[in-house]
Design an enzyme around this catalytic site. Structure first.
Site, PDB file in Angstrom:
ATOM      1  N   GLY A   1      -0.734  -0.407   5.542  1.00 48.91           N
ATOM      2  CA  GLY A   1      -0.173  -0.604   4.214  1.00 48.91           C
ATOM      3  C   GLY A   1       0.367  -1.990   3.907  1.00 48.91           C
ATOM      4  O   GLY A   1       0.723  -2.261   2.765  1.00 48.91           O
ATOM      5  N   ASP A   2       0.459  -2.869   4.899  1.00 48.94           N
ATOM      6  CA  ASP A   2       0.994  -4.205   4.627  1.00 48.94           C
ATOM      7  C   ASP A   2       0.373  -5.235   5.572  1.00 48.94           C
ATOM      8  O   ASP A   2       1.078  -6.021   6.208  1.00 48.94           O
ATOM      9  CB  ASP A   2       2.517  -4.201   4.758  1.00 48.94           C
TER      10      ASP A   2
END
Length: 119
Positions: free
Chosen positions: A50-51
């Site tokens: 997610g990042d």
């Protein structure tokens, strides 16, 4: 946790060092392997980082790549169906500059393995 003397990929890319193509391809292969492992290592769950961004890609002194910062990971339960269901509430944390376009359109859209690798 081991100390990453090589800094992060962002530092390396912003430095004056010119990386040979063989080094670039090796780092790319290591990153692809890390993301693939994250998404596929567990038969019951899919972990979505997610990042993923250059600051979260750490390097050892000999430039071995390590994926870091799992603070915004989403864990999805594999059901055998074409879609997965959430195992835990999803994280909406991410870095705007490195966010998949589908998440920019809908901030609360489900994160999928594709949102980790869109670029």
């Amino acid at each position: 946790m081991e100390f990453m003397e090589g800094g992060n990929l962002d530092d390396l890319l912003m430095s004056d060092k010119v990386l040979p193509w063989t080094e670039r391809l090796r780092l790319l292969h290591e990153l692809i392997s890390a993301i693939s492992y994250l998404h596929n290592h567990d038969k019951k769950k899919a972990f979505i980082h997610g990042d993923i961004k250059p600051q979260n890609i750490l390097l050892t002194k000999s430039r071995v790549l390590k994926l870091a910062d799992f603070g915004s990971v989403n864990i999805r339960k594999r059901t055998g169906a074409s879609r997965t269901t959430f195992k835990i509430p999803p994280s909406t944390q991410h870095t705007w500059r490195f966010t998949a376009p589908e998440l920019l359109e809908n901030f609360f859209a489900d994160k999928t393995p594709a949102t980790d690798i869109y670029r």
